[in-house]
Design an enzyme around this catalytic site. Structure first.
Site, PDB file in Angstrom:
ATOM      1  N   LYS A 184      -5.967   5.267   7.584  1.00  0.00           N
ATOM      2  CA  LYS A 184      -6.507   3.941   7.874  1.00  0.00           C
ATOM      3  C   LYS A 184      -7.600   4.114   8.915  1.00  0.00           C
ATOM      4  CE  LYS A 184      -2.693   0.726   7.501  1.00  0.00           C
ATOM      5  NZ  LYS A 184      -1.642   0.038   8.208  1.00  0.00           N
ATOM      6  N   SER A 214       3.963  -5.933  -4.616  1.00  0.00           N
ATOM      7  CA  SER A 214       4.053  -7.400  -4.659  1.00  0.00           C
ATOM      8  C   SER A 214       2.824  -7.936  -5.410  1.00  0.00           C
ATOM      9  CB  SER A 214       4.150  -7.936  -3.226  1.00  0.00           C
ATOM     10  OG  SER A 214       4.188  -9.335  -3.238  1.00  0.00           O
TER      11      SER A 214
HETATM   12  C1  R5P Z   1       3.708  -2.890   3.054  1.00  0.00           C
HETATM   13  O1  R5P Z   1       3.807  -2.396   4.171  1.00  0.00           O
HETATM   14  C2  R5P Z   1       4.600  -2.528   1.919  1.00  0.00           C
HETATM   15  O2  R5P Z   1       5.139  -1.262   2.080  1.00  0.00           O
HETATM   16  C3  R5P Z   1       3.856  -2.616   0.599  1.00  0.00           C
HETATM   17  O3  R5P Z   1       2.803  -1.667   0.609  1.00  0.00           O
HETATM   18  C4  R5P Z   1       3.284  -3.989   0.413  1.00  0.00           C
HETATM   19  O4  R5P Z   1       4.259  -4.954   0.653  1.00  0.00           O
HETATM   20  C5  R5P Z   1       2.755  -4.164  -0.994  1.00  0.00           C
HETATM   21  O5  R5P Z   1       2.251  -5.455  -1.123  1.00  0.00           O
HETATM   22  P1  R5P Z   1       1.104  -5.780  -2.130  1.00  0.00           P
HETATM   23  O6  R5P Z   1       1.538  -5.283  -3.484  1.00  0.00           O
HETATM   24  O7  R5P Z   1       0.987  -7.285  -2.095  1.00  0.00           O
HETATM   25  O8  R5P Z   1      -0.140  -5.112  -1.652  1.00  0.00           O
END
Ligand code: R5P
Length: 284
Positions: A184, A214
């Site tokens: 990052k 998600s």
């Molecule tokens: C975040 O810290 C989790 O480990 C996942 O990377 C995150 O929740 C994934 O979310 P999205 O699919 O909305 O990017």
């Protein structure tokens, strides 16, 4: 051991039973005219070891889980384990902005009022356990993920960030290959850039692993970086596939294969963790 399940997590609980000595318990469910729900356990569970299984990403299921835990507790079991395959709200485990609720605390402390032990599967952050009054254990899907991808000759397992690196490393260690994570780089107060400049993935078969998919934003962004790094193939896996707005189709169309576990049922739930989880709980 006896197993009681919420309605939504019934199939997962059934799979836990097919491969173990666990026995299912019937539940009478009804809804009163005013919308209030009623649950009654249809077996005498006094003196028995009981697991109550339910996910916590759906508010109605959370309530059902708590009611079922209470119903079993009232029957005086010798041991009551709350099994949460997908612990929803786990990403809200601390205060980021003043005034926020620590939702994960509310859930885990409430569950621990009833259960003697809480078992989760790849909970987003085990720091939530400090809010439990009872012992908590986290089952890792890494063994099942590695088993699934064993024949694919993966060269490198990548995590989308350093926080998820331990998951990628667990899978890589089982597969006997390399592991790494995205870097990052903060550009300014609102912009963060990700890169994998520190890893040479050219010509490699890369497996990208996360705990939750998600909206898919994290995985899609990471896949793009891996592809641009010269990888020859990208596979994607996660423990919990929420797949908001059917993002599973988009992810699957942009990688060689997408496979998630069965904690949340979807068309890509190709990795069975229910079987290993039942051994983890019963110790058989
Ligand atoms: C975040 O810290 C989790 O480990 C996942 O990377 C995150 O929740 C994934 O979310 P999205 O699919 O909305 O990017």
């Amino acid at each position: 051991m006896y197993i009681v399940s919420t309605s939504r997590t019934g199939e997962f609980a059934k799979n836990m039973m097919t491969s173990s000595t666990m026995k299912g318990v019937g539940v009478e469910r009804k809804v009163f005219p005013d919308g209030e729900r009623y649950f009654r356990i249809l077996e005498d569970l006094s003196g028995k070891e009981v697991a109550v299984v339910g996910n916590t990403n759906n508010d109605s299921e959370i309530l059902e889980l708590l009611f079922l835990l209470d119903a079993v507790r009232e029957d005086n079991p010798s041991k009551l384990i709350a099994v949460i395959p997908y612990f929803g709200y786990a990403r809200q485990h601390m205060i980021y902005k003043k005034g926020e609720a620590i939702s994960a605390k509310v859930l885990i402390s409430s569950i621990s009022e009833y259960a003697d032990e809480i078992v989760t599967v790849d909970i987003h952050d085990t720091s939530s356990y400090r809010y439990s009054k009872r012992k908590c254990r986290d089952f890792h899907a890494s063994g099942s993920i590695a088993d699934y991808f064993r024949e694919k000759n993966i060269d490198l397992v990548m995590a989308p960030d350093d926080g998820a690196f331990f998951r990628a490393k667990e899978v890589a260690d089982i597969l006997g290959c390399k592991s790494g994570f995205m870097n990052k780089k903060r550009i300014d107060a609102t912009t963060v850039e990700y890169n994998m400049d520190h890893i040479d993935a050219s010509g490699m078969k890369v497996l990208l692993v996360d705990d939750i998919i998600s909206t898919g934003g994290t995985i899609l962004r990471s896949m793009e970086i891996i592809k641009n790094s010269g990888a020859s193939a990208v596979f994607v896996s996660a423990t919990h596939g929420l797949f908001i707005n059917n993002v599973d189709r988009k992810i699957a169309s942009e990688c060689v294969e997408l496979a998630v576990s069965d904690t949340i049922k979807s068309g890509y739930s190709k990795i069975n963790v229910s079987r290993k989880l039942s051994y983890f709980i019963t110790g058989d």
